[in-house]
Design a protein around this motif. Structure first.
Motif, PDB file in Angstrom:
ATOM      1  N   LEU A   8     -14.455 -21.741  34.427  1.00  0.00           N
ATOM      2  CA  LEU A   8     -13.149 -21.717  34.653  1.00  0.00           C
ATOM      3  C   LEU A   8     -12.775 -23.080  33.608  1.00  0.00           C
ATOM      4  O   LEU A   8     -11.145 -22.834  32.511  1.00  0.00           O
ATOM      5  CB  LEU A   8     -12.500 -22.527  36.235  1.00  0.00           C
ATOM      6  N   ALA A   9     -13.717 -23.784  33.280  1.00  0.00           N
ATOM      7  CA  ALA A   9     -12.731 -24.846  33.197  1.00  0.00           C
ATOM      8  C   ALA A   9     -12.573 -24.379  31.147  1.00  0.00           C
ATOM      9  O   ALA A   9     -11.547 -24.914  30.541  1.00  0.00           O
ATOM     10  CB  ALA A   9     -14.034 -25.969  32.841  1.00  0.00           C
ATOM     11  N   ARG A  10     -13.730 -23.767  30.520  1.00  0.00           N
ATOM     12  CA  ARG A  10     -13.632 -23.656  29.117  1.00  0.00           C
ATOM     13  C   ARG A  10     -12.076 -22.014  28.805  1.00  0.00           C
ATOM     14  O   ARG A  10     -11.662 -22.865  27.705  1.00  0.00           O
ATOM     15  CB  ARG A  10     -14.700 -23.051  29.100  1.00  0.00           C
ATOM     16  N   ILE A  11     -12.039 -21.434  29.916  1.00  0.00           N
ATOM     17  CA  ILE A  11     -11.074 -20.927  29.780  1.00  0.00           C
ATOM     18  C   ILE A  11     -10.077 -22.154  29.767  1.00  0.00           C
ATOM     19  O   ILE A  11      -8.928 -20.731  28.481  1.00  0.00           O
ATOM     20  CB  ILE A  11     -10.999 -19.513  31.097  1.00  0.00           C
ATOM     21  N   ALA A  12      -9.711 -22.791  30.480  1.00  0.00           N
ATOM     22  CA  ALA A  12      -8.651 -22.909  30.461  1.00  0.00           C
ATOM     23  C   ALA A  12      -8.272 -23.769  29.115  1.00  0.00           C
ATOM     24  O   ALA A  12      -7.172 -24.183  28.801  1.00  0.00           O
ATOM     25  CB  ALA A  12      -8.816 -24.301  32.217  1.00  0.00           C
ATOM     26  N   VAL A  13      -9.521 -24.759  28.574  1.00  0.00           N
ATOM     27  CA  VAL A  13      -9.243 -25.548  27.636  1.00  0.00           C
ATOM     28  C   VAL A  13      -8.962 -24.933  26.347  1.00  0.00           C
ATOM     29  O   VAL A  13      -8.219 -24.808  25.342  1.00  0.00           O
ATOM     30  CB  VAL A  13     -10.506 -26.267  27.422  1.00  0.00           C
ATOM     31  N   ASP A  14      -9.856 -23.673  26.246  1.00  0.00           N
ATOM     32  CA  ASP A  14      -8.755 -22.555  24.996  1.00  0.00           C
ATOM     33  C   ASP A  14      -7.633 -21.992  25.621  1.00  0.00           C
ATOM     34  O   ASP A  14      -6.888 -21.717  24.220  1.00  0.00           O
ATOM     35  CB  ASP A  14     -10.216 -21.130  25.190  1.00  0.00           C
ATOM     36  N   ALA A  15      -7.082 -21.668  26.560  1.00  0.00           N
ATOM     37  CA  ALA A  15      -6.347 -21.667  26.762  1.00  0.00           C
ATOM     38  C   ALA A  15      -4.305 -22.357  26.817  1.00  0.00           C
ATOM     39  O   ALA A  15      -4.274 -22.346  25.658  1.00  0.00           O
ATOM     40  CB  ALA A  15      -5.569 -20.776  28.544  1.00  0.00           C
ATOM     41  N   GLY A  16      -5.131 -23.645  26.856  1.00  0.00           N
ATOM     42  CA  GLY A  16      -4.833 -24.839  26.706  1.00  0.00           C
ATOM     43  C   GLY A  16      -4.243 -25.353  25.029  1.00  0.00           C
ATOM     44  O   GLY A  16      -3.465 -25.662  24.676  1.00  0.00           O
ATOM     45  N   PHE A  17      -5.508 -25.285  24.875  1.00  0.00           N
ATOM     46  CA  PHE A  17      -5.467 -25.413  22.614  1.00  0.00           C
ATOM     47  C   PHE A  17      -4.255 -24.548  22.353  1.00  0.00           C
ATOM     48  O   PHE A  17      -3.843 -24.991  21.449  1.00  0.00           O
ATOM     49  CB  PHE A  17      -6.978 -25.367  22.250  1.00  0.00           C
ATOM     50  N   HIS A  18      -4.585 -23.562  22.508  1.00  0.00           N
ATOM     51  CA  HIS A  18      -3.718 -22.091  22.164  1.00  0.00           C
ATOM     52  C   HIS A  18      -1.957 -22.600  22.111  1.00  0.00           C
ATOM     53  O   HIS A  18      -1.892 -22.259  21.118  1.00  0.00           O
ATOM     54  CB  HIS A  18      -4.221 -20.710  22.576  1.00  0.00           C
ATOM     55  N   ILE A  19      -2.177 -23.242  23.240  1.00  0.00           N
ATOM     56  CA  ILE A  19      -0.329 -23.192  23.998  1.00  0.00           C
ATOM     57  C   ILE A  19      -0.083 -24.672  23.203  1.00  0.00           C
ATOM     58  O   ILE A  19       1.301 -24.378  22.666  1.00  0.00           O
ATOM     59  CB  ILE A  19      -0.351 -23.656  25.189  1.00  0.00           C
ATOM     60  N   HIS A  20      -0.583 -25.474  22.948  1.00  0.00           N
ATOM     61  CA  HIS A  20      -0.348 -26.589  22.391  1.00  0.00           C
ATOM     62  C   HIS A  20      -0.532 -26.492  20.551  1.00  0.00           C
ATOM     63  O   HIS A  20       0.703 -26.725  19.826  1.00  0.00           O
ATOM     64  CB  HIS A  20      -1.459 -27.987  22.287  1.00  0.00           C
ATOM     65  N   LYS A  21      -1.038 -25.429  19.805  1.00  0.00           N
ATOM     66  CA  LYS A  21      -1.246 -25.243  18.943  1.00  0.00           C
ATOM     67  C   LYS A  21      -0.353 -24.096  18.508  1.00  0.00           C
ATOM     68  O   LYS A  21       0.690 -24.549  17.678  1.00  0.00           O
ATOM     69  CB  LYS A  21      -2.071 -24.129  18.603  1.00  0.00           C
ATOM     70  N   GLU A  22       0.769 -23.212  19.079  1.00  0.00           N
ATOM     71  CA  GLU A  22       1.821 -22.778  19.281  1.00  0.00           C
ATOM     72  C   GLU A  22       2.864 -23.079  19.397  1.00  0.00           C
ATOM     73  O   GLU A  22       3.458 -22.967  18.210  1.00  0.00           O
ATOM     74  CB  GLU A  22       0.729 -21.593  20.176  1.00  0.00           C
ATOM     75  N   LEU A  23       3.009 -23.996  20.260  1.00  0.00           N
ATOM     76  CA  LEU A  23       4.093 -24.650  21.350  1.00  0.00           C
ATOM     77  C   LEU A  23       4.515 -25.924  20.392  1.00  0.00           C
ATOM     78  O   LEU A  23       5.494 -26.762  20.384  1.00  0.00           O
ATOM     79  CB  LEU A  23       5.029 -24.767  22.249  1.00  0.00           C
TER      80      LEU A  23
END
Length: 132
Positions: A8-23
């Motif tokens: 779950l942590a790995r999925i959340a970090v991946d999602a957060g990374f992509h959001i930060h990169k995009e926004l």
């Protein structure tokens, strides 16, 4: 399908990374929270946002001691910030939340940092005995 808390942590970090990169940095904390919750739900995870957590102290029950920003699958706490840099108190806050929820792992995600890597912290709750 049940994920381990580490998965779950790995999925959340991946999602957060992509959001930060995009926004990028600089948006309101509530915006990152909404986007991250949406992204995690898109990935098939059960999400609770702003979940009230009660506290009990010497017979006193406080219904809303705090609100968990995001609770993933009732097992992973994510606390979000949108500040230039994290302070020590932010990590301590997450550890307190983990202890009160009796959870092993939390993520502190700061979307205000220049890079996502410098804004992410894993907080581990090793304390099962509060008296020690």
């Amino acid at each position: 399908m049940s994920h381990s808390v580490e998965e779950l942590a790995r999925i959340a970090v991946d999602a957060g990374f992509h959001i930060h990169k995009e926004l990028g940095p600089g948006l309101l904390e509530s915006v990152y929270e909404a986007v991250l919750a949406f992204e995690l739900e898109e990935r098939g995870l059960k999400i609770d946002r702003q979940k009230p957590v009660g506290i009990h102290f010497k017979g006193l029950a406080i219904q809303e001691g705090f609100r968990a920003d995001i609770l993933v699958e009732d097992r992973l706490l994510i606390e979000l910030k949108s500040v230039e840099r994290l302070q020590a108190v932010h990590g301590k806050q997450v550890l307190t939340y983990l202890r009160l929820l009796d959870l092993p792992l939390g993520l502190l995600m700061n979307f205000g940092a220049a890079t996502f890597k410098e804004g992410i912290k894993r907080i581990v709750n090793n304390h099962t005995d509060f008296a020690s």
